[in-house]
Design a protein around this motif. Sequence first.
Motif, PDB file in Angstrom:
ATOM      1  N   ILE A 187      51.417  93.855 -50.737  1.00  0.00           N
ATOM      2  CA  ILE A 187      50.931  93.989 -49.615  1.00  0.00           C
ATOM      3  C   ILE A 187      49.731  94.016 -48.978  1.00  0.00           C
ATOM      4  N   ASP A 188      48.220  94.478 -49.356  1.00  0.00           N
ATOM      5  CA  ASP A 188      47.099  94.082 -49.023  1.00  0.00           C
ATOM      6  C   ASP A 188      46.385  93.211 -49.511  1.00  0.00           C
ATOM      7  N   PRO A 189      47.013  91.294 -49.156  1.00  0.00           N
ATOM      8  CA  PRO A 189      46.474  90.685 -50.211  1.00  0.00           C
ATOM      9  C   PRO A 189      44.327  90.069 -49.885  1.00  0.00           C
ATOM     10  N   GLY A 190      43.603  90.039 -51.155  1.00  0.00           N
ATOM     11  CA  GLY A 190      42.908  89.214 -49.805  1.00  0.00           C
ATOM     12  C   GLY A 190      43.243  87.452 -50.312  1.00  0.00           C
ATOM     13  N   TYR A 191      42.863  86.219 -49.127  1.00  0.00           N
ATOM     14  CA  TYR A 191      42.183  85.176 -49.425  1.00  0.00           C
ATOM     15  C   TYR A 191      42.375  84.153 -49.099  1.00  0.00           C
ATOM     16  N   GLU A 192      41.846  82.919 -50.168  1.00  0.00           N
ATOM     17  CA  GLU A 192      40.737  82.046 -49.970  1.00  0.00           C
ATOM     18  C   GLU A 192      41.939  81.109 -49.604  1.00  0.00           C
ATOM     19  N   ILE A 193      41.093  80.242 -48.446  1.00  0.00           N
ATOM     20  CA  ILE A 193      41.551  78.823 -47.997  1.00  0.00           C
ATOM     21  C   ILE A 193      40.517  77.886 -48.975  1.00  0.00           C
ATOM     22  N   VAL A 194      41.647  76.827 -49.819  1.00  0.00           N
ATOM     23  CA  VAL A 194      40.415  75.261 -49.662  1.00  0.00           C
ATOM     24  C   VAL A 194      40.789  74.167 -49.844  1.00  0.00           C
ATOM     25  N   VAL A 195      40.168  74.000 -48.647  1.00  0.00           N
ATOM     26  CA  VAL A 195      40.372  72.455 -48.128  1.00  0.00           C
ATOM     27  C   VAL A 195      39.768  71.196 -48.927  1.00  0.00           C
ATOM     28  N   VAL A 196      40.354  70.326 -49.298  1.00  0.00           N
ATOM     29  CA  VAL A 196      40.572  69.145 -50.487  1.00  0.00           C
ATOM     30  C   VAL A 196      40.976  68.114 -49.580  1.00  0.00           C
ATOM     31  N   LEU A 197      40.140  66.809 -49.933  1.00  0.00           N
ATOM     32  CA  LEU A 197      40.642  65.312 -49.576  1.00  0.00           C
ATOM     33  C   LEU A 197      39.754  64.878 -50.834  1.00  0.00           C
ATOM     34  N   GLU A 198      41.049  64.096 -50.562  1.00  0.00           N
ATOM     35  CA  GLU A 198      40.321  63.060 -51.951  1.00  0.00           C
ATOM     36  C   GLU A 198      39.834  63.729 -53.368  1.00  0.00           C
ATOM     37  N   ASP A 199      38.952  63.715 -53.814  1.00  0.00           N
ATOM     38  CA  ASP A 199      37.918  64.348 -54.994  1.00  0.00           C
ATOM     39  C   ASP A 199      37.217  65.244 -54.424  1.00  0.00           C
ATOM     40  N   LYS A 200      37.345  65.863 -53.382  1.00  0.00           N
ATOM     41  CA  LYS A 200      36.519  66.574 -52.842  1.00  0.00           C
ATOM     42  C   LYS A 200      37.246  68.337 -52.652  1.00  0.00           C
ATOM     43  N   ALA A 201      36.089  69.098 -52.587  1.00  0.00           N
ATOM     44  CA  ALA A 201      36.746  70.285 -51.548  1.00  0.00           C
ATOM     45  C   ALA A 201      36.518  71.708 -51.587  1.00  0.00           C
ATOM     46  N   PHE A 247      45.331  64.795 -49.095  1.00  0.00           N
ATOM     47  CA  PHE A 247      44.562  65.653 -47.962  1.00  0.00           C
ATOM     48  C   PHE A 247      45.761  66.860 -48.605  1.00  0.00           C
ATOM     49  N   GLY A 248      44.848  68.258 -48.313  1.00  0.00           N
ATOM     50  CA  GLY A 248      45.463  69.120 -47.989  1.00  0.00           C
ATOM     51  C   GLY A 248      44.531  70.505 -47.783  1.00  0.00           C
ATOM     52  N   THR A 249      45.807  71.547 -47.970  1.00  0.00           N
ATOM     53  CA  THR A 249      44.954  73.036 -48.195  1.00  0.00           C
ATOM     54  C   THR A 249      45.697  73.491 -49.238  1.00  0.00           C
ATOM     55  N   VAL A 250      44.577  74.537 -49.825  1.00  0.00           N
ATOM     56  CA  VAL A 250      45.373  75.546 -50.768  1.00  0.00           C
ATOM     57  C   VAL A 250      45.310  76.777 -50.573  1.00  0.00           C
ATOM     58  N   THR A 251      46.158  77.653 -50.562  1.00  0.00           N
ATOM     59  CA  THR A 251      45.296  79.291 -49.779  1.00  0.00           C
ATOM     60  C   THR A 251      45.972  80.152 -50.886  1.00  0.00           C
ATOM     61  N   TRP A 252      44.876  81.040 -51.428  1.00  0.00           N
ATOM     62  CA  TRP A 252      45.353  81.266 -52.708  1.00  0.00           C
ATOM     63  C   TRP A 252      44.702  82.614 -52.670  1.00  0.00           C
ATOM     64  N   SER A 253      45.587  83.526 -53.434  1.00  0.00           N
ATOM     65  CA  SER A 253      45.785  84.848 -53.134  1.00  0.00           C
ATOM     66  C   SER A 253      45.262  85.538 -54.135  1.00  0.00           C
ATOM     67  N   ILE A 254      44.101  86.715 -54.147  1.00  0.00           N
ATOM     68  CA  ILE A 254      43.144  86.743 -54.752  1.00  0.00           C
ATOM     69  C   ILE A 254      42.838  88.659 -55.056  1.00  0.00           C
ATOM     70  N   SER A 255      43.455  88.621 -55.901  1.00  0.00           N
ATOM     71  CA  SER A 255      42.989  90.697 -56.521  1.00  0.00           C
ATOM     72  C   SER A 255      41.830  90.857 -56.026  1.00  0.00           C
ATOM     73  N   GLU A 256      42.288  92.053 -55.899  1.00  0.00           N
ATOM     74  CA  GLU A 256      41.416  92.811 -55.855  1.00  0.00           C
ATOM     75  C   GLU A 256      40.294  93.285 -56.066  1.00  0.00           C
TER      76      GLU A 256
END
Length: 262
Positions: A175-189, A217-226
């Motif tokens: 309902i009210d998550p916190g998010y972290e976006i990780v940007v990936v390019l080859e072997d770097k993030a 290349f892409g992004t992974v959006t993570w839902s982080i617990s409280e």
Amino acid sequence: MDLIIVGDRSDRFCTEVLDLVQQTGYTADIFNVCDAARLFSIVTEDGQVIVTPDIPILLRIQPPSTIRTSFDDSFIYGECLSTLWAAATLNKSPVINRPTPHSIWGKTSYSSVLTAMRAGCVENDIEIFSSQILPLHTPKLNQQWYVQDLVTYNTTAYPNTPQGEGPYRGRWADIDPGYEIVVVLEDKAWRSTTVSLEHLELEQQSISLIRNLDLTFGTVTWSISENLETATIARIDSFPLMEQIQFVWSVFAPALLEVLFS
């Protein structure tokens, strides 16, 4: 020309990369799928495939609409996409998210759950696709049922209805998550925030997920617990928006130039 960007001029990420490349002294331009396909010729000589021009390519091709509005337009688009697919696959120069023999979008899917499974993450999650919005039967503690229209991509919390006429995708989310976006390019993030999440090793996990999807290349959006102790995959984007990249642009931009032109 030093770089071909296949995308749309309304895509801010494309225009930002174009400005970056030109400011660095390289030449580049943005082309749609059909115009880009007409730039290439592919021939076979003595068992060797030759792609002309053989220069770096940045692919920003969104999957076509699930609803076809014109047979002729769809046919022409399919022919051009096939040519571009072959050129980008066989091109010897760097290609950002190079197509594979199986897909031009890696192993990503309209289904977030299926994409996560293909990336190597097995989660006990439910995702429903339907021509109409389905009523809920059993509510979940601290979670909300969200509905997305697969044409407009608008998303609302049930029982609200997203703009559009369907088909729809439904999925549980916090309902009210916190998010972290990780940007990936080859072997770097790079993580988008400075919150202390090092114990979750999100960068390394994200690199592995993107690689498993046959992407570079892409992004992974993570839902982080409280309590910041757990993280689950909320979304994986093979064509992330500039809004998802802008927080790490200062380190991402030089890394992108290195991949394309080193």
